[in-house]
Motif scaffolding. Structure first.
Motif, mmCIF file in Angstrom:
data_model
loop_
_atom_site.group_PDB
_atom_site.id
_atom_site.type_symbol
_atom_site.label_atom_id
_atom_site.label_comp_id
_atom_site.label_asym_id
_atom_site.label_seq_id
_atom_site.Cartn_x
_atom_site.Cartn_y
_atom_site.Cartn_z
ATOM 1 N N VAL A 105 -4.535 -53.581 52.051
ATOM 2 C CA VAL A 105 -5.860 -54.178 52.322
ATOM 3 C C VAL A 105 -6.416 -54.339 50.808
ATOM 4 O O VAL A 105 -7.022 -55.010 50.267
ATOM 5 C CB VAL A 105 -6.824 -53.284 53.387
ATOM 6 C CG1 VAL A 105 -8.288 -54.032 53.150
ATOM 7 C CG2 VAL A 105 -6.214 -53.304 54.593
ATOM 8 N N SER A 109 -7.326 -57.370 48.386
ATOM 9 C CA SER A 109 -8.880 -57.635 47.929
ATOM 10 C C SER A 109 -8.831 -57.876 46.435
ATOM 11 O O SER A 109 -9.598 -58.637 45.970
ATOM 12 C CB SER A 109 -9.521 -56.188 48.199
ATOM 13 O OG SER A 109 -10.578 -56.186 47.484
ATOM 14 N N GLY A 153 -2.194 -59.953 59.193
ATOM 15 C CA GLY A 153 -3.728 -59.935 59.231
ATOM 16 C C GLY A 153 -4.274 -59.036 60.228
ATOM 17 O O GLY A 153 -5.504 -58.319 60.231
ATOM 18 N N TYR B 31 -14.362 -58.958 43.858
ATOM 19 C CA TYR B 31 -15.078 -58.008 44.270
ATOM 20 C C TYR B 31 -15.596 -56.747 43.765
ATOM 21 O O TYR B 31 -16.492 -56.258 43.603
ATOM 22 C CB TYR B 31 -14.551 -57.639 45.676
ATOM 23 C CG TYR B 31 -15.077 -56.942 46.470
ATOM 24 C CD1 TYR B 31 -16.234 -57.146 47.320
ATOM 25 C CD2 TYR B 31 -15.006 -55.311 46.363
ATOM 26 C CE1 TYR B 31 -16.809 -56.186 48.202
ATOM 27 C CE2 TYR B 31 -15.529 -54.650 47.370
ATOM 28 C CZ TYR B 31 -16.355 -54.799 48.083
ATOM 29 O OH TYR B 31 -17.015 -53.977 49.059
ATOM 30 N N ALA B 102 -13.853 -63.536 50.179
ATOM 31 C CA ALA B 102 -13.365 -62.694 48.982
ATOM 32 C C ALA B 102 -14.352 -61.213 49.201
ATOM 33 O O ALA B 102 -13.779 -60.054 49.422
ATOM 34 C CB ALA B 102 -13.531 -62.916 47.612
ATOM 35 N N PHE B 104 -15.473 -60.431 52.339
ATOM 36 C CA PHE B 104 -14.821 -59.879 53.488
ATOM 37 C C PHE B 104 -13.842 -58.937 53.292
ATOM 38 O O PHE B 104 -13.756 -57.739 53.663
ATOM 39 C CB PHE B 104 -14.662 -61.067 54.305
ATOM 40 C CG PHE B 104 -14.767 -60.893 55.841
ATOM 41 C CD1 PHE B 104 -14.942 -59.474 56.403
ATOM 42 C CD2 PHE B 104 -15.473 -61.707 56.530
ATOM 43 C CE1 PHE B 104 -15.351 -59.297 57.831
ATOM 44 C CE2 PHE B 104 -15.753 -61.723 57.906
ATOM 45 C CZ PHE B 104 -15.697 -60.702 58.323
ATOM 46 N N VAL B 105 -12.912 -59.375 52.480
ATOM 47 C CA VAL B 105 -11.656 -58.786 52.309
ATOM 48 C C VAL B 105 -11.983 -57.445 51.399
ATOM 49 O O VAL B 105 -11.513 -56.406 51.816
ATOM 50 C CB VAL B 105 -10.706 -59.423 51.291
ATOM 51 C CG1 VAL B 105 -9.120 -58.787 51.154
ATOM 52 C CG2 VAL B 105 -10.128 -60.649 52.233
ATOM 53 N N GLY B 106 -12.830 -57.609 50.462
ATOM 54 C CA GLY B 106 -13.127 -56.348 49.583
ATOM 55 C C GLY B 106 -13.762 -55.359 50.268
ATOM 56 O O GLY B 106 -13.655 -54.048 50.121
ATOM 57 N N PHE B 108 -13.728 -54.756 53.582
ATOM 58 C CA PHE B 108 -12.620 -54.061 54.320
ATOM 59 C C PHE B 108 -11.807 -53.015 53.381
ATOM 60 O O PHE B 108 -11.505 -51.938 53.949
ATOM 61 C CB PHE B 108 -11.566 -55.001 54.838
ATOM 62 C CG PHE B 108 -12.278 -55.699 56.314
ATOM 63 C CD1 PHE B 108 -12.949 -55.092 57.074
ATOM 64 C CD2 PHE B 108 -11.925 -56.973 56.429
ATOM 65 C CE1 PHE B 108 -13.442 -55.517 58.298
ATOM 66 C CE2 PHE B 108 -12.292 -57.506 57.543
ATOM 67 C CZ PHE B 108 -13.065 -56.853 58.556
ATOM 68 N N SER B 109 -11.361 -53.376 52.274
ATOM 69 C CA SER B 109 -10.799 -52.407 51.558
ATOM 70 C C SER B 109 -11.546 -51.223 51.279
ATOM 71 O O SER B 109 -11.052 -49.845 51.105
ATOM 72 C CB SER B 109 -10.390 -53.290 49.980
ATOM 73 O OG SER B 109 -10.105 -52.405 49.138
ATOM 74 N N ASP B 110 -12.749 -51.436 51.040
ATOM 75 C CA ASP B 110 -13.566 -50.081 50.772
ATOM 76 C C ASP B 110 -13.752 -49.311 52.186
ATOM 77 O O ASP B 110 -13.729 -48.097 52.213
ATOM 78 C CB ASP B 110 -15.018 -50.331 50.276
ATOM 79 C CG ASP B 110 -15.043 -50.668 48.901
ATOM 80 O OD1 ASP B 110 -14.068 -50.458 48.153
ATOM 81 O OD2 ASP B 110 -16.060 -51.338 48.401
ATOM 82 N N ALA B 111 -13.829 -50.075 53.164
ATOM 83 C CA ALA B 111 -14.022 -49.500 54.304
ATOM 84 C C ALA B 111 -13.054 -48.386 55.028
ATOM 85 O O ALA B 111 -13.337 -47.623 55.761
ATOM 86 C CB ALA B 111 -14.564 -50.586 55.416
ATOM 87 N N VAL B 112 -11.870 -48.820 54.700
ATOM 88 C CA VAL B 112 -10.524 -47.985 55.333
ATOM 89 C C VAL B 112 -10.842 -46.711 54.755
ATOM 90 O O VAL B 112 -10.370 -45.723 55.708
ATOM 91 C CB VAL B 112 -9.338 -48.536 54.527
ATOM 92 C CG1 VAL B 112 -8.312 -47.685 54.916
ATOM 93 C CG2 VAL B 112 -9.001 -50.151 54.988
ATOM 94 N N SER B 113 -11.522 -46.340 53.737
ATOM 95 C CA SER B 113 -11.756 -45.057 53.330
ATOM 96 C C SER B 113 -12.977 -44.395 53.259
ATOM 97 O O SER B 113 -13.432 -43.511 52.623
ATOM 98 C CB SER B 113 -11.084 -44.594 51.929
ATOM 99 O OG SER B 113 -11.293 -45.558 51.086
ATOM 100 N N ARG B 118 -17.651 -48.454 57.499
ATOM 101 C CA ARG B 118 -17.004 -48.671 58.791
ATOM 102 C C ARG B 118 -18.036 -48.914 59.905
ATOM 103 O O ARG B 118 -18.315 -49.912 60.557
ATOM 104 C CB ARG B 118 -15.982 -48.005 59.169
ATOM 105 C CG ARG B 118 -14.889 -48.027 58.324
ATOM 106 C CD ARG B 118 -13.269 -47.679 59.232
ATOM 107 N NE ARG B 118 -13.442 -46.280 59.617
ATOM 108 C CZ ARG B 118 -12.977 -45.182 58.783
ATOM 109 N NH1 ARG B 118 -12.641 -45.331 57.625
ATOM 110 N NH2 ARG B 118 -13.308 -43.931 59.395
ATOM 111 N N LEU B 121 -20.439 -51.723 59.228
ATOM 112 C CA LEU B 121 -19.899 -52.912 59.619
ATOM 113 C C LEU B 121 -19.699 -53.329 60.831
ATOM 114 O O LEU B 121 -19.878 -54.315 61.651
ATOM 115 C CB LEU B 121 -18.293 -53.023 58.922
ATOM 116 C CG LEU B 121 -17.824 -53.474 57.603
ATOM 117 C CD1 LEU B 121 -16.650 -53.472 57.312
ATOM 118 C CD2 LEU B 121 -18.258 -55.031 57.718
ATOM 119 N N GLY B 153 -8.648 -61.401 60.981
ATOM 120 C CA GLY B 153 -7.269 -60.990 60.232
ATOM 121 C C GLY B 153 -6.325 -62.057 59.559
ATOM 122 O O GLY B 153 -6.078 -62.062 58.467
#
Lengths: 183, 183
Positions: A105, A109, A153, B31, B102, B104-106, B108-113, B118, B121, B153
């Motif tokens: 992911v 990004s 995805g 992002y 961009a 949105f993807v960004g 998610f990238s932060d939200a994973v950790s 999360r 969101l 996704g």
């Protein structure tokens, strides 16, 4: 030449230490925090060694993903639906490994706004699997790229929203969804 | 109280300037580069105003996405497949707007950790659409979350790999794929 530059430690040992350390840092502290510099320190590898092998963090993450995914699962002698099911379950299991989904992911990004990184992702990481799948499925490039978008995805969106890999019941639903397609 | 803290400029004007500036910076520079501080400078808004309204970059991006997506498209009087098609085409068009995919993807990238992000969101951004879709489709929470994973996704993965929104022909294929499901 390489052994002269990094005396005493074979390159494959350095790669293994760097890949393992990168995934651990991404898993424990997040993609943004796992910089090349922090990886070097945590892996006990000289920063110059890291930057010579992987000039950007994106290049490092692409190689980490390549190493984590490894070769595709055996696909010979399978029907179209069996092939797709094998690939979905393989991708789901890989993305569920600690750090792998988060690295995936994260690199997307960065790639959205980095054409060189997208090129690296497409040619170095995605293309070998794409060609294999085109041959195994007798499908066009466009059809396989679409299938990859749907499978990767969906799995990655779930990880972004929940922080956890997709549970088996939903992986079953994903297999069901994409094996019913008649591209 | 708010007008005392930010004299002379109504809050909705500040929000509009901040949202527009954030999307522009994400679109033009990526992002990771679009920090709260850079947004404040570029939008001509005091940093304290930004941090009071959005204590983290994640909180800011969630509100930017909320503003960009706005209300769901009208779904009353539609069949199940028409409802799903409407939502897929609406999501594809929104994600294609400059900076939105961009961002949105960004996030998610932060939200994973980042569990707090999360949660934000899921509750602030995703939940209202999810409830609406459950009602419109007569579907369970699990079914709608799965549909959202597949649709968002797929669209976002395409943007990560190509840097461009999905072309109409592939959006058609996505509509086809998810309307054929019988959850």
């Amino acid at each position: 030449v390489e052994s002269f530059k990094t005396p005493g430690r074979p390159r494959r040992d350095i790669d293994a230490a760097v890949f393992e350390t990168t995934l651990r840092l991404v898993h424990e502290r997040g993609y943004a925090t796992a910089t090349s510099e922090r990886v070097a320190v945590a892996a006990g590898v000289a920063k110059t060694t890291i930057y010579r092998r992987w000039p950007t963090k994106g290049a490092l993450i692409v190689d980490v993903l390549l190493d984590a995914f490894g070769g595709a699962p055996p696909l010979t002698g399978k029907t179209r639906d069996e092939t797709i099911e094998t690939v979905v379950r393989w991708a789901a299991a890989k993305i569920a490994e600690p750090g792998v989904g988060a690295a995936f992911v994260g690199v997307f990004s960065d790639a959205v706004s980095d054409a060189a990184l997208r090129e690296l992702l497409a040619t170095r990481f995605q293309e070998p699997y794409r060609i294999l799948l085109q041959e195994a499925l007798g499908a066009s490039e466009q059809q396989v790229l679409f299938l990859v978008d749907v499978v990767a995805g969906t799995l990655l969106h779930r990880m972004g929203i929940t922080g956890e890999p997709m549970v088996d019941e939903d992986v079953d639903a994903l297999v069901d969804l994409v094996t019913r397609t008649r591209g």
